[in-house]
Design a protein around this motif. Structure first.
Motif, PDB file in Angstrom:
ATOM      1  N   LEU A  66       0.838  -1.189   0.000  1.00 50.31           N
ATOM      2  CA  LEU A  66       0.000   0.000   0.000  1.00 50.31           C
ATOM      3  C   LEU A  66       0.880   1.248   0.000  1.00 50.31           C
ATOM      4  N   GLN A  67       0.386   2.322  -0.599  1.00 48.39           N
ATOM      5  CA  GLN A  67       1.176   3.531  -0.731  1.00 48.39           C
ATOM      6  C   GLN A  67       0.296   4.760  -0.571  1.00 48.39           C
ATOM      7  N   ASN A  87       4.612  -1.191   4.786  1.00 44.15           N
ATOM      8  CA  ASN A  87       4.042  -0.784   3.517  1.00 44.15           C
ATOM      9  C   ASN A  87       4.927   0.314   2.940  1.00 44.15           C
ATOM     10  N   SER A  88       4.380   1.133   2.078  1.00 45.53           N
ATOM     11  CA  SER A  88       5.140   2.242   1.480  1.00 45.53           C
ATOM     12  C   SER A  88       4.391   3.558   1.644  1.00 45.53           C
ATOM     13  N   PHE A  89       3.709   3.720   2.771  1.00 48.25           N
ATOM     14  CA  PHE A  89       2.992   4.966   3.017  1.00 48.25           C
ATOM     15  C   PHE A  89       3.988   6.117   3.148  1.00 48.25           C
ATOM     16  N   SER A  90       3.614   7.272   2.622  1.00 51.30           N
ATOM     17  CA  SER A  90       4.469   8.446   2.660  1.00 51.30           C
ATOM     18  C   SER A  90       3.699   9.638   3.219  1.00 51.30           C
ATOM     19  N   GLY A  91       4.336  10.804   3.219  1.00 55.62           N
ATOM     20  CA  GLY A  91       3.696  11.983   3.793  1.00 55.62           C
ATOM     21  C   GLY A  91       3.868  12.007   5.299  1.00 55.62           C
ATOM     22  N   GLU A  92       3.272  12.990   5.924  1.00 54.37           N
ATOM     23  CA  GLU A  92       3.409  13.139   7.370  1.00 54.37           C
ATOM     24  C   GLU A  92       2.516  12.159   8.126  1.00 54.37           C
ATOM     25  N   VAL A  93       2.897  11.901   9.358  1.00 54.76           N
ATOM     26  CA  VAL A  93       2.060  11.085  10.228  1.00 54.76           C
ATOM     27  C   VAL A  93       0.723  11.811  10.388  1.00 54.76           C
ATOM     28  N   PRO A  94      -0.393  11.162  10.056  1.00 56.38           N
ATOM     29  CA  PRO A  94      -1.690  11.855  10.100  1.00 56.38           C
ATOM     30  C   PRO A  94      -2.151  12.099  11.528  1.00 56.38           C
ATOM     31  N   ASN A  95      -3.154  12.928  11.647  1.00 48.18           N
ATOM     32  CA  ASN A  95      -3.748  13.164  12.959  1.00 48.18           C
ATOM     33  C   ASN A  95      -4.659  11.994  13.303  1.00 48.18           C
ATOM     34  N   ARG A 110       8.120   0.947   9.545  1.00 46.27           N
ATOM     35  CA  ARG A 110       8.621   0.512   8.235  1.00 46.27           C
ATOM     36  C   ARG A 110       7.756   1.012   7.093  1.00 46.27           C
ATOM     37  N   ASN A 111       7.613   2.334   7.063  1.00 47.12           N
ATOM     38  CA  ASN A 111       7.012   3.019   5.941  1.00 47.12           C
ATOM     39  C   ASN A 111       7.970   4.133   5.523  1.00 47.12           C
TER      40      ASN A 111
END
Length: 341
Positions: A66-67, A87-95, A110-111
């Protein structure tokens, strides 16, 4: 999430009776209470529609492909465990502070997440938080934590920085992993943790000040850095092999240049401590007052060489003390310079 036909197990996944689908667990009212599709070759992006599973207590989508960004979910009143790791999630840690009033486990390790951890610092029911092996870079100095039940915190293998005073807000920790980051300052704030319940304390591979504190080291073995990395002391390296120093054009003989809050590269990319200063300056004094990011050797003094002192004695080495001082010269943190003692 797409790619259903290529999932490792896709049994009944097109069945309109969704409670029969692989990885789905329902209650007697046919509410989805668990979704476990970990290690199932899922691809694509995470949809905010997952929060429509309002009865779900556990969601595990770890070890997939997942990305994209992780959406900020709200009002999943029953969720206790959320795992999106590997997975391969990116961007900032969400609220996710308001994702659920029952959340006890949040694993996002491990993202490729960036930024800081403010979005997960105020979850009063959380017991286990894992953000390890991401690309987090922020300082934790100003993060406000309200995690009164947190037992396990794993932040290792990121680029997080700042001092360790934030640890004092987490007195219930039994396991803390912060190795391989850029934390600096003394390690003594760890003494605020309850040693009677602390079972694991991994803090090495940071830039903590020397000497090693023996009381901290009893529970949390670590090595210290020969670089002073706080802004109110001689922010210079005393050893060319120091973690932050190099001799490849960003420092000479381990001498570093003032860093900014967003740049921990030794020398900050601003030049060398020599007569050329990497900006064609003709003297140390000109280099000292060099304007940032320009070829001019004097000017605004926003970025400059800091005085260098011997941390063991507190005596100044650079710039040379006034002759009237003799050897009685000390670093003045208020003036950010060397003065007579």
């Amino acid at each position: 999430m797409t790619g259903g036909p290529s999932w490792t197990i896709n049994k009944e996944w097109t069945n309109p009776l969704y409670c029969l689908r692989y990885g789905v667990t329902c209650d007697v009212l046919r509410n989805v209470v668990e979704l476990d599709l970990h290690n199932n070759n899922l691809v694509g992006y995470l949809s905010e529609t997952l929060q429509q599973l309002s009865a779900a207590t556990k969601i595990n989508l770890g070890v997939n492909r997942l990305q994209g960004t992780i959406p900020s979910w709200y009002k999943m009143a029953n969720l206790t465990e959320l795992t999106l790791s590997w997975n391969s999630f990116s961007g900032e840690v969400p609220n996710l502070n308001n994702v659920s009033p029952k959340l006890t486990k949040l694993w996002l390790h491990r993202n490729q997440l960036t930024g800081g951890i403010n979005g997960v610092s105020m979850i009063p029911t959380l017991e286990s938080l894992d953000l390890s092996v991401n690309l987090l870079t922020d300082s934790l100095n100003n993060v406000k934590f309200y995690l009164p039940k947190l037992k396990t915190l794993n932040l290792q293998s990121n680029y997080l920085r700042g001092n360790l005073n934030w640890v004092k807000q987490l007195p219930t920790l039994t396991q803390i992993y912060i190795t391989k980051n850029q934390f600096s300052g003394p390690a003594t704030p760890l003494l605020a943790l309850n040693s009677s319940i602390l079972t694991t304390c991994a803090i090495d591979a940071n830039a903590f000040h020397c000497p090693v504190d023996p009381e901290v080291a009893k529970k949390c073995p670590y090595t210290c850095s020969k670089c002073a990395t706080t802004y109110d002391s001689c922010d210079l390296c005393l050893d060319p092999t120091c973690q932050w120093c190099s001799t490849d054009g960003t420092g000479v003989n381990g001498f570093c240049i003032e860093r900014t809050s967003s740049n921990y590269v030794c020398g900050g990319g601003f030049g060398l401590k020599d007569n050329t200063c990497n900006r064609n300056c003709t003297s140390d004094a000109a280099c000292y007052n060099r304007a940032p990011w320009s070829n001019s050797c004097s000017g605004r003094s926003l970025i400059r060489l800091l005085p260098k002192c011997d941390l063991a004695t507190g005596k100044c080495i650079y710039p040379a003390p006034a002759s009237a001082c003799g050897n009685n010269c000390c670093f003045d943190s208020n003036a950010n310079n060397c003065n007579c003692c």
